[in-house]
Scaffold this active site. Structure first.
Site, PDB file in Angstrom:
ATOM      1  N   GLU A  73      -4.380  -1.395 -10.059  1.00  0.00           N
ATOM      2  CA  GLU A  73      -3.845  -0.214 -10.775  1.00  0.00           C
ATOM      3  C   GLU A  73      -2.629  -0.482 -11.663  1.00  0.00           C
ATOM      4  O   GLU A  73      -2.550   0.038 -12.772  1.00  0.00           O
ATOM      5  CB  GLU A  73      -3.542   0.916  -9.785  1.00  0.00           C
ATOM      6  CG  GLU A  73      -4.784   1.649  -9.264  1.00  0.00           C
ATOM      7  CD  GLU A  73      -5.544   0.877  -8.191  1.00  0.00           C
ATOM      8  OE1 GLU A  73      -5.025  -0.164  -7.724  1.00  0.00           O
ATOM      9  OE2 GLU A  73      -6.664   1.294  -7.824  1.00  0.00           O
ATOM     10  N   GLU A  83       0.833  -1.209   0.000  1.00  0.00           N
ATOM     11  CA  GLU A  83       0.000   0.000   0.000  1.00  0.00           C
ATOM     12  C   GLU A  83       0.866   1.258   0.000  1.00  0.00           C
ATOM     13  O   GLU A  83       0.603   2.181  -0.756  1.00  0.00           O
ATOM     14  CB  GLU A  83      -0.948  -0.007   1.209  1.00  0.00           C
ATOM     15  CG  GLU A  83      -2.096  -1.006   1.087  1.00  0.00           C
ATOM     16  CD  GLU A  83      -3.123  -0.611   0.036  1.00  0.00           C
ATOM     17  OE1 GLU A  83      -2.790  -0.559  -1.156  1.00  0.00           O
ATOM     18  OE2 GLU A  83      -4.287  -0.360   0.407  1.00  0.00           O
TER      19      GLU A  83
HETATM   20  C1  DMJ Z   1     -11.297   0.730  -6.722  1.00  0.00           C
HETATM   21  O1  DMJ Z   1     -12.465   0.722  -5.998  1.00  0.00           O
HETATM   22  C2  DMJ Z   1     -11.218   1.934  -7.630  1.00  0.00           C
HETATM   23  O2  DMJ Z   1     -10.252   1.720  -8.599  1.00  0.00           O
HETATM   24  C3  DMJ Z   1     -10.921   3.203  -6.883  1.00  0.00           C
HETATM   25  O3  DMJ Z   1     -10.752   4.291  -7.732  1.00  0.00           O
HETATM   26  C4  DMJ Z   1      -9.659   3.029  -6.073  1.00  0.00           C
HETATM   27  N1  DMJ Z   1      -9.701   1.853  -5.249  1.00  0.00           N
HETATM   28  C5  DMJ Z   1     -10.128   0.608  -5.799  1.00  0.00           C
HETATM   29  C6  DMJ Z   1      -9.042  -0.256  -6.411  1.00  0.00           C
HETATM   30  O4  DMJ Z   1      -7.828  -0.204  -5.831  1.00  0.00           O
END
Ligand code: DMJ
Length: 540
Positions: free
Chosen positions: A346, A325
């Site tokens: 991501e 994280e």
């Molecule tokens: C998802 O729910 C979406 O991509 C959001 O924008 C960020 N967090 C999570 C994934 O990591």
């Protein structure tokens, strides 16, 4: 040698999906999420079978039409948003509203029976609208910036905190503009734009925004500026909103932010956190959520820096077999209490965009690494578990819905380069809808825009229903003029704040809308809007 359309890899990714998906259905449905260590379920972000809604369009992406149809009808029968539950306005929007909108727009490809008027009407669209209406009370604030939490039955609690994160204010335009343009009700797009404009006004003198804001007083409560947690999808929606809506205001907002971000936060193609007013470094860390940034930069054609930043992030992945994280850049190591990897998408998302833009097999290698790592570290007898600590592979009893909605979807799309979601029907994949010449909608023609939860939206459908609405407006104007004998004056058209939407001519307060019969003019969308590689190919 890796191949982009490797059937063996596609098969392994499908198996991963079905192990997670079947486990959710067997052990957790109708709860929001699966608990993969205890093999049961729990409600997390609401109480609306969240994982099933979030995973629905992934079924279609993987080619499973029958299951898509089955689940779409289960959801229509079982999900109720009229519930006494406090829900996150942001999460409900990106996962529930976004998931339902995307499923609605993909329903034809999934072989669903469509009602007349689709894509400007349909049961999944009505569900999305229903869910979004429950969020609207959060936007009734002096500034137009929304509260972070709303009770779906009672609205905003009088004791609700006015402090919310930046992304919680600026991550609505894709879903809300889609809703407005498909349904003809401008309310959603208007509230999303009002929130964006209010947020824009709060930027510091050096052009940065912080992390948490008081939406009533507009005071910045957390003043760290960066591209990760709390902010990320605000920037994403300015870019994707600009592309989807051909909106120069949103693009110029992003470009101004981008200049400040590059100026103050970028060091050796890493992005740090800085004090929003002074630009001094406040946290020299990389966050896993920031890994969407190279993909977003590639959409704007900024490939060189995207590639270099991706390499930085990929080196962290290789160090730990996942992205922690938080990662301290000077120490080259994880940060206390932030050593987990909750199976986030991501870096894989960026790999998908960068592979499309460059053809470089480095990005496929990241995909293989991710597949191997997740199988090895996170698989349990009933699903896949968030990794609590990448150093010793301890697990958490949680499988977030984005694992099915995003992580697996982007992984699959990385290894399926001719998939229709890659855009435009330009590769002869048969993804064009018939009928453009005859004056009907040409869906899928402008590529797809993924919302921040990886739910693909079709800009062509927005245009199509928007035109339909414009036609109704013109008809209304003509009818009104004719009904006023002697009057030469044209009634002023009703407009949204930013566009050309209008109210239905036939609707009286409280009246239900019947599905309109659709006959759209040929939409002049061109591949200019392709979401992959460079977006703006002319001089915009
Ligand atoms: C998802 O729910 C979406 O991509 C959001 O924008 C960020 N967090 C999570 C994934 O990591």
């Amino acid at each position: 040698q890796l191949r982009s359309s490797d059937c063996g890899l596609q098969q392994r990714i499908k198996s991963m999906f079905y192990h997670a998906y079947n486990s959710y259905l067997d052990y957790a449905f109708p709860y929001d999420e699966l608990r993969p260590l205890t093999c049961d379920g729990q409600d997390t972000w609401g109480s609306f079978s969240l994982t099933l809604i979030d995973a629905l369009d992934t079924l279609l992406v993987l080619g499973n039409h029958t299951e898509f149809q089955r689940v779409a009808s289960i959801l229509q029968d079982t999900v109720d948003f009229d519930i006494d539950v406090n829900a996150s306005v942001f999460e409900t929007n990106i996962r529930v509203v976004g998931g339902l909108l995307s499923a609605h727009l993909l329903a034809k490809r999934a072989g669903m029976e469509l009602e007349p008027g689709w894509p400007c009407s349909g049961p999944l669209l009505r569900m999305a609208e229903d869910a979004a209406r429950k969020l609207l009370p959060a936007f009734e604030t002096p500034t137009g910036m929304p509260y972070g939490t709303v009770n779906l039955l009672r609205g905003v609690s009088p004791t609700e905190t006015p402090v919310t994160c930046t992304a919680g204010v600026g991550t609505f335009i894709l879903e809300f503009a889609t809703l407005s343009r498909l349904t003809g009700d401008p309310t959603f797009e208007n509230v999303a734009r009002r929130a964006l404009r209010a947020l824009w006004k709060t930027r510091s003198d050096i052009g940065l925004v912080g992390n948490h804001i008081d939406i009533v007083s507009t005071k910045w409560v957390a003043q760290d500026a960066g591209i990760g947690a709390g902010v990320d999808s605000y920037f994403e929606y300015l870019v994707k909103g600009a592309v989807m809506l051909q909106d120069e205001e949103l693009l110029s907002m992003f470009q101004a932010y981008d200049r400040a971000i590059q100026n103050y936060t970028r060091f050796d193609d890493w992005y740090l956190w800085v004090q929003m007013h002074k630009g001094t470094v406040s946290m020299p860390i990389f966050q896993s959520l920031e890994a969407f940034w190279p993909g977003l930069q590639s959409l704007l054609g900024n490939l060189d820096s995207a590639v270099r930043t991706f390499q930085n992030y990929y080196s962290v992945w290789r160090q730990f077999g996942g992205l922690p994280e938080f990662y301290s850049i000077p120490q080259g190591y994880t940060v206390d209490k932030r050593e987990g990897y909750p199976l986030r998408p991501e870096l894989i998302e960026s790999a998908m965009y960068l592979f499309r833009a460059t053809g470089d097999h480095t990005y496929l290698q990241l995909g293989v690494d991710a597949l191997e790592s997740i199988e090895k570290i996170a698989k349990t007898p009933c699903g896949y578990a968030s990794v609590k600590d990448l150093r010793d592979h301890q697990l958490d009893n949680r499988m977030e819905s984005f694992f099915l909605a995003e992580t697996i979807k982007y992984l699959y799309l990385l290894f399926d380069p001719t998939h229709f979601l890659h855009g435009g029907g330009t590769e002869g994949d048969g993804s064009w809808e018939e009928g453009g010449e005859a004056g009907e909608c040409v869906l899928g023609a402008g590529g797809f825009i993924f919302n921040t939860e990886a739910h693909p939206l079709d800009p062509a459908a927005l245009y199509c229903c928007g035109r339909h609405d414009q036609d109704r407006q013109e008809l209304q104007d003509i009818l009104l003029t004719l009904s006023q004998p002697g009057s030469q004056s044209k009634p002023p058209p009703k407009q949204t704040e930013g566009g050309s939407q209008s109210e239905s001519i036939a609707l009286k307060p409280g009246e239900k809308k019947t599905p309109p019969l659709l006959s759209c003019p040929v939409q002049p969308f061109s591949a200019r809007l392709s979401i992959l590689g460079q977006v703006f190919t002319d001089d915009t």
